[in-house]
Design a protein around this motif. Sequence first.
Motif, PDB file in Angstrom:
ATOM      1  N   ALA A  90       0.825  -1.211   0.000  1.00  0.00           N
ATOM      2  CA  ALA A  90       0.000   0.000   0.000  1.00  0.00           C
ATOM      3  C   ALA A  90       0.861   1.263   0.000  1.00  0.00           C
ATOM      4  N   ASN A  91       2.001   1.210   0.661  1.00  0.00           N
ATOM      5  CA  ASN A  91       2.839   2.407   0.720  1.00  0.00           C
ATOM      6  C   ASN A  91       3.604   2.655  -0.579  1.00  0.00           C
ATOM      7  N   GLU A  92       3.431   1.801  -1.569  1.00  0.00           N
ATOM      8  CA  GLU A  92       4.058   2.006  -2.871  1.00  0.00           C
ATOM      9  C   GLU A  92       3.135   2.734  -3.844  1.00  0.00           C
ATOM     10  N   ALA A  93       1.955   3.088  -3.394  1.00  0.00           N
ATOM     11  CA  ALA A  93       1.003   3.776  -4.264  1.00  0.00           C
ATOM     12  C   ALA A  93       1.534   5.152  -4.641  1.00  0.00           C
ATOM     13  N   VAL A  94       1.213   5.543  -5.856  1.00  0.00           N
ATOM     14  CA  VAL A  94       1.629   6.823  -6.407  1.00  0.00           C
ATOM     15  C   VAL A  94       0.503   7.833  -6.200  1.00  0.00           C
ATOM     16  N   ARG A  95       0.863   9.027  -5.834  1.00  0.00           N
ATOM     17  CA  ARG A  95      -0.126  10.103  -5.717  1.00  0.00           C
ATOM     18  C   ARG A  95      -0.352  10.661  -7.115  1.00  0.00           C
ATOM     19  N   ILE A  96      -1.619  10.631  -7.548  1.00  0.00           N
ATOM     20  CA  ILE A  96      -1.929  11.069  -8.905  1.00  0.00           C
ATOM     21  C   ILE A  96      -2.747  12.356  -8.882  1.00  0.00           C
ATOM     22  N   PRO A  97      -2.665  13.142  -9.947  1.00  0.00           N
ATOM     23  CA  PRO A  97      -3.454  14.376 -10.017  1.00  0.00           C
ATOM     24  C   PRO A  97      -4.955  14.070 -10.040  1.00  0.00           C
ATOM     25  N   ALA A  98      -5.750  14.986  -9.517  1.00  0.00           N
ATOM     26  CA  ALA A  98      -7.207  14.804  -9.448  1.00  0.00           C
ATOM     27  C   ALA A  98      -7.837  14.493 -10.811  1.00  0.00           C
ATOM     28  N   PRO A  99      -7.452  15.166 -11.910  1.00  0.00           N
ATOM     29  CA  PRO A  99      -8.070  14.833 -13.201  1.00  0.00           C
ATOM     30  C   PRO A  99      -7.812  13.385 -13.633  1.00  0.00           C
ATOM     31  N   VAL A 100      -6.630  12.856 -13.334  1.00  0.00           N
ATOM     32  CA  VAL A 100      -6.313  11.467 -13.669  1.00  0.00           C
ATOM     33  C   VAL A 100      -7.153  10.533 -12.811  1.00  0.00           C
ATOM     34  N   GLU A 101      -7.276  10.853 -11.539  1.00  0.00           N
ATOM     35  CA  GLU A 101      -8.102  10.043 -10.636  1.00  0.00           C
ATOM     36  C   GLU A 101      -9.549   9.995 -11.126  1.00  0.00           C
ATOM     37  N   ASN A 161       3.315   2.445  -9.866  1.00  0.00           N
ATOM     38  CA  ASN A 161       4.256   2.570 -10.966  1.00  0.00           C
ATOM     39  C   ASN A 161       4.776   1.168 -11.280  1.00  0.00           C
ATOM     40  N   VAL A 162       4.489   0.671 -12.455  1.00  0.00           N
ATOM     41  CA  VAL A 162       4.848  -0.700 -12.810  1.00  0.00           C
ATOM     42  C   VAL A 162       6.331  -0.835 -13.133  1.00  0.00           C
ATOM     43  N   ILE A 163       6.910   0.157 -13.748  1.00  0.00           N
ATOM     44  CA  ILE A 163       8.306   0.062 -14.167  1.00  0.00           C
ATOM     45  C   ILE A 163       9.263   0.276 -13.005  1.00  0.00           C
ATOM     46  N   ASN A 164       8.931   1.195 -12.116  1.00  0.00           N
ATOM     47  CA  ASN A 164       9.809   1.482 -10.985  1.00  0.00           C
ATOM     48  C   ASN A 164       8.948   1.627  -9.725  1.00  0.00           C
ATOM     49  N   HIS A 165       8.839   0.552  -8.958  1.00  0.00           N
ATOM     50  CA  HIS A 165       7.971   0.522  -7.773  1.00  0.00           C
ATOM     51  C   HIS A 165       8.298   1.609  -6.766  1.00  0.00           C
TER      52      HIS A 165
END
Length: 150
Positions: free
Chosen positions: A16-27, A56-60
């Motif tokens: 869970a702590n590997e999740a990326v913070r994404i911009p609101a429009p992407v969400e 991030n699949v390429i770089n966790h």
Amino acid sequence: MLNIAEVKAQCFDFAANEAVRIPAPVELQIRHYIESHDGINLKIFAGQYQYVPVFNVINHSRRQFTDGVYLFTWGSHDSGRLFINRKGKIVILRNGSVADIMTDYTSFLKQHQLPEATQVRYLSAVAAFVQFRYKDQQMLIKSGALMELK
């Protein structure tokens, strides 16, 4: 000669702590996709939407949302969906079959000029996801949580 960066996409056991913070429009685009394509109603609990983690699949270890291949998932029986971020615009790859994923990836490449090394790195991530998804679905079929696919 082609310089290929290592892809750490062989493992899809994201913490869970590997999740990326994404911009609101992407969400919002991801939520709309889940609701319209998967038929999942992402309800609001206590004034907030249900959490949909993005990895991030390429770089966790990279938590910054940059160009690359990402995965989101909405539940424990969902293998996830890949999407590609390119300059703030996302393309979600269908994952109904290997052919769907590859068709969408090929279409993405035709629309976006990427260096060959980047194309190979992205393809490696897509291929690793296809292998993960296949194994995940086989486990779900074996457990009875999913009917066998044709």
